[in-house]
Write an enzyme that holds these catalytic residues in place. Structure first.
Site, PDB file in Angstrom:
ATOM      1  CB  SER A  23      -8.856 -80.521  68.712  1.00 49.02           C
ATOM      2  OG  SER A  23      -8.680 -79.166  69.045  1.00 49.02           O
ATOM      3  CE1 TYR A  66     -12.926 -74.443  69.702  1.00 51.05           C
ATOM      4  CE2 TYR A  66     -10.823 -75.557  69.865  1.00 51.05           C
ATOM      5  CZ  TYR A  66     -12.098 -75.333  70.339  1.00 51.05           C
ATOM      6  OH  TYR A  66     -12.539 -76.003  71.451  1.00 51.05           O
ATOM      7  CB  THR A  85     -15.968 -75.734  67.910  1.00 49.23           C
ATOM      8  OG1 THR A  85     -15.686 -77.124  67.769  1.00 49.23           O
ATOM      9  CG2 THR A  85     -16.403 -75.464  69.338  1.00 49.23           C
ATOM     10  CE  LYS A  98     -17.493 -80.884  69.769  1.00 51.60           C
ATOM     11  NZ  LYS A  98     -17.108 -79.981  70.857  1.00 51.60           N
ATOM     12  CG  HIS A 135     -16.757 -77.007  74.446  1.00 50.90           C
ATOM     13  ND1 HIS A 135     -16.562 -76.480  73.191  1.00 50.90           N
ATOM     14  CD2 HIS A 135     -15.523 -77.348  74.881  1.00 50.90           C
ATOM     15  CE1 HIS A 135     -15.267 -76.505  72.900  1.00 50.90           C
ATOM     16  NE2 HIS A 135     -14.614 -77.032  73.902  1.00 50.90           N
TER      17      HIS A 135
END
Ligand SMILES: Cc1cc2nc3c(=O)[nH]c(=O)nc-3n(C[C@H](O)[C@H](O)[C@H](O)COP(=O)(O)O)c2cc1C
Length: 383
Positions: A109, A132, A158, A255, A279
């Site tokens: 992440s 992100y 994402t 995603k 998620h």
């Protein structure tokens, strides 16, 4: 009780609940609003049954498949998860090493507690980085370029978290990152002295992938929802996704795609895969379960783009049902996080081993030798 006595998701969840301070356990375990989607993600796999073929001369099945440009030894990998250092002091390093041992993807992440470079030096298995997009200029380019020089194999963006889902358990338990001692959380930390000692005596909590760019927000204790709402760019668009795909130039997944229209557009902008995901029920509550939406997506874009199913996977049979409907591979979050919380790298290895054993056994019971042999014919839907 030894770690080896844990046989499945629920076993590891029980151990994690005992080991983790309540705010941290509930951060993993919880979903948004009424947690309808969280629950439905797993329930959706029960809407159909497996129909085996007999006398198929299977012998030893081959569980390997190819996804995002890499061959993996089993059709299940680790979803990207923020702040793993909170769940076990070895954090992402433990997950990455365990995934490497099982020849499958570890995903990092943006909000990881290890750096891109640290993980590149720790594990040599296939690695995906999850982006992100922050409001702060320059961060996205920096992440993509660092992943390129560190030899990451794939990326995903994402797209379902431009604003934070309403995770009420985080409010109730006072979850902040880094963890803050408040009157509310104090009891929970005091009654989990092993976690607290490990947390205090190992490397300092940090968010090294973003800390240079969002100095203040990455070091002051604040709620995750607060961080997302302050830092992530709610104006993110298809143009941004296309930009990331071009700058990266390698295997790339979006995603959080759920609609047919968006899946088709993902092909148009050059994505190699979509991750059909909500998620893990942590964002839009009441949204559809990935497995419920899978058939529609496969009918529209199957064969034109890879389809990864993520959400609610607890058993090997869940993976096999998704593959039978046309998914390329599956990934899971909570499934490996509770194991990480229970036993670090060893815990994740045991969970991956259990899943691999289930996949192997159930492929044999289904009469299938290769992942590619699975098809809709193996499923019967209930009304
Ligand atoms: C504690 C936790 C943190 C997560 N952090 C991230 C993240 O940083 N980036 C992301 O794209 N998804 C994140 N997710 C979602 C997972 O990647 C994945 O979509 C989800 O966990 C799948 O559902 P499952 O937990 O039922 O397997 C997180 C999930 C959990 C449980």
């Amino acid at each position: 009780m030894s770690l080896e006595d844990n046989f499945n998701f629920e076993d590891f969840r029980r151990v994690a609940k005992k080991k983790l301070p309540a705010p941290i356990f509930h951060y993993i375990d919880g979903g948004s609003d009424d947690e309808v989607t969280l629950k439905r993600n797993t329930d959706s796999f029960s809407k159909c049954d497996l129909v085996p073929n007999i006398l198929a001369s299977v012998g030893e099945p081959d569980l390997s498949t190819k996804v995002l440009g890499s061959k993996i030894d089993m059709p299940l990998f680790l979803s990207p998860v923020a702040m793993q250092r909170l769940f076990h002091h070895e954090g992402d390093k433990a997950s990455a090493r365990a995934a490497e041992k099982f020849g499958t993807f570890y995903s990092m992440s943006t909000m990881a507690t290890s750096s891109i470079e640290e993980i590149a030096n720790t594990a040599s298995g296939p690695k995906m980085f999850q982006i992100y997009i922050h409001k702060t200029q320059g961060l996205t380019d920096n992440l993509i370029d660092r992943c390129k020089s560190s030899g990451f194999n794939a990326m995903c963006l994402t797209v379902d978290t431009i604003v934070a889902g309403n995770r009420e358990r985080d409010h109730k338990w006072g979850f902040t990152t880094p963890p803050k001692l408040t009157l509310k959380s104090l009891m929970s930390f005091a009654t989990h002295p092993m976690w607290t000692i490990n947390y205090l005596t190992h490397e300092k909590f940090q968010l090294p992938n973003v800390s240079q760019f969002v100095k203040k927000s990455s070091s002051i204790a604040k709620g995750v929802m607060e961080y997302i709402n302050e830092q992530y760019d709610p104006a993110m668009s298809w143009k941004d996704a296309e930009y990331c795909i071009k700058r990266w130039g390698g295997p790339f997944a979006l995603k959080g795609v759920m609609s047919v229209e968006d899946a088709k557009r993902a092909i148009d902008i050059g994505a190699s895969a979509i991750m059909l995901s909500n998620h893990g029920g942590r964002q839009l509550d009441g949204s559809r379960a990935p497995f419920d939406q899978l058939e529609k997506i496969v009918d529209a874009v199957g064969g034109k783009i890879e389809i990864i199913v993520d959400g609610g996977i607890r058993r090997g049979t869940h993976v096999l049902k998704a593959l039978s409907l046309g998914a390329t591979a599956c990934s899971f979050g909570k499934g490996f996080l509770f194991a990480l919380s229970a036993g670090g790298q060893k815990g994740v290895e045991i969970m991956l081993q259990r899943m691999k054993e289930e996949l192997r056994r159930d492929m044999i019971l289904l009469g299938k030798k290769n992942i590619g042999d699975l098809s809709k014919e193996n499923l019967a839907f209930r009304d």
